[in-house]
Design a protein around this motif. Structure first.
Motif, mmCIF file in Angstrom:
data_model
loop_
_atom_site.group_PDB
_atom_site.id
_atom_site.type_symbol
_atom_site.label_atom_id
_atom_site.label_comp_id
_atom_site.label_asym_id
_atom_site.label_seq_id
_atom_site.Cartn_x
_atom_site.Cartn_y
_atom_site.Cartn_z
ATOM 1 N N GLN A 54 0.834 -1.199 0.000
ATOM 2 C CA GLN A 54 0.000 0.000 0.000
ATOM 3 C C GLN A 54 0.871 1.252 0.000
ATOM 4 O O GLN A 54 0.541 2.244 -0.660
ATOM 5 N N ARG A 55 1.974 1.214 0.710
ATOM 6 C CA ARG A 55 2.902 2.351 0.701
ATOM 7 C C ARG A 55 3.438 2.589 -0.704
ATOM 8 O O ARG A 55 3.580 3.734 -1.135
ATOM 9 N N ALA A 60 3.418 5.778 -5.657
ATOM 10 C CA ALA A 60 3.167 5.893 -7.095
ATOM 11 C C ALA A 60 2.174 7.017 -7.394
ATOM 12 O O ALA A 60 2.398 7.838 -8.291
ATOM 13 N N VAL A 61 1.090 7.076 -6.629
ATOM 14 C CA VAL A 61 0.105 8.144 -6.818
ATOM 15 C C VAL A 61 0.770 9.504 -6.558
ATOM 16 O O VAL A 61 0.585 10.461 -7.318
ATOM 17 N N GLY A 62 1.557 9.576 -5.506
ATOM 18 C CA GLY A 62 2.243 10.827 -5.177
ATOM 19 C C GLY A 62 3.206 11.267 -6.261
ATOM 20 O O GLY A 62 3.313 12.464 -6.563
ATOM 21 N N ILE A 63 3.893 10.314 -6.861
ATOM 22 C CA ILE A 63 4.824 10.646 -7.946
ATOM 23 C C ILE A 63 4.064 11.243 -9.122
ATOM 24 O O ILE A 63 4.491 12.252 -9.700
ATOM 25 N N TRP A 64 2.913 10.657 -9.485
ATOM 26 C CA TRP A 64 2.148 11.203 -10.615
ATOM 27 C C TRP A 64 1.628 12.593 -10.313
ATOM 28 O O TRP A 64 1.639 13.469 -11.181
ATOM 29 N N LEU A 121 -2.342 7.300 -15.786
ATOM 30 C CA LEU A 121 -1.302 6.687 -14.942
ATOM 31 C C LEU A 121 -1.662 6.806 -13.453
ATOM 32 O O LEU A 121 -1.462 5.863 -12.685
ATOM 33 N N GLY A 122 -2.209 7.953 -13.061
ATOM 34 C CA GLY A 122 -2.666 8.117 -11.680
ATOM 35 C C GLY A 122 -3.810 7.176 -11.354
ATOM 36 O O GLY A 122 -3.871 6.602 -10.262
ATOM 37 N N ILE A 173 -5.964 2.435 -8.701
ATOM 38 C CA ILE A 173 -6.704 1.161 -8.768
ATOM 39 C C ILE A 173 -5.864 0.029 -8.176
ATOM 40 O O ILE A 173 -6.369 -0.779 -7.391
ATOM 41 N N LEU A 174 -4.588 -0.028 -8.550
ATOM 42 C CA LEU A 174 -3.728 -1.091 -8.018
ATOM 43 C C LEU A 174 -3.560 -0.949 -6.499
ATOM 44 O O LEU A 174 -3.664 -1.932 -5.759
ATOM 45 N N GLY A 175 -3.299 0.260 -6.035
ATOM 46 C CA GLY A 175 -3.186 0.488 -4.589
ATOM 47 C C GLY A 175 -4.492 0.195 -3.870
ATOM 48 O O GLY A 175 -4.507 -0.383 -2.785
#
Length: 172
Positions: A40-41, A46-50, A72-73, A78-80
């Motif tokens: 989850q982290r 990943a979301v934060g990077i986008w 991409l976000g 979705i994956l997280g």
């Protein structure tokens, strides 16, 4: 709103704060993260990077980059969110159905190929089923799931806004 530099940088900061909070619980409160927590982290990162890339780039309205960053976000959210949903599911299983505890993630990474590590972690174990902390009766993975759903809705809304045909072009 989602197209503004300030909003994107703010959301990148929110992701940063979520990670700082996770590390606070790990290193100050001595709550060791289970493998699903670590995944989850990665999703939050990943979301934060986008959001950060989008905030720094600040694409103009009408740019294809808005759609690219939103897709991409959305994929990251979705994956997280899927990992968070699996974690919440495990936490809500009856005690008799909780899987047995498994080895730590670092050990799994040493002895298994990456695809088996991912499938083993997503299967979950007894450690993942423990609720070590909650706020307003909602566990930490459930809060993270709420965050991922919020981000996914924002991204879907943004994709829709930028893909729908311009009404002025088709009207005379």
């Amino acid at each position: 709103m989602l197209d503004s530099r300030g909003f994107n940088l703010f959301m990148a900061f929110v992701c940063y704060q979520l990670l700082v909070t996770a590390y606070y619980f790990q290193f100050v409160e001595n709550m060791e993260p289970c493998p699903l927590c670590i995944f989850q982290r990665i999703g939050v990162l990943a979301v934060g990077i986008w959001f950060l890339v989008r905030g720094i780039h600040n694409p103009r309205l009408g740019s294809r980059w808005i759609i690219v960053y939103s897709v991409l976000g959305l994929i990251s959210a979705i994956l997280g969110g899927a990992v968070s949903a699996r974690h919440v599911y495990l936490q809500n299983l009856p005690e008799s159905e909780v899987p047995a505890c498994g080895p730590a993630l670092d050990y799994l990474m040493e002895v298994l190929p990456v695809n088996e590590v991912i499938s083993t972690v997503l299967a979950g174990d007894g450690e993942c089923a423990k609720v070590s902390w909650s706020f307003l009766g909602i566990s930490m993975p459930a809060w993270v799931l709420i965050f991922f759903v919020f981000v996914a809705v924002l991204m879907i809304r943004n994709i829709y806004r930028h893909l729908k045909p311009n009404k002025h072009i088709f009207s005379r």
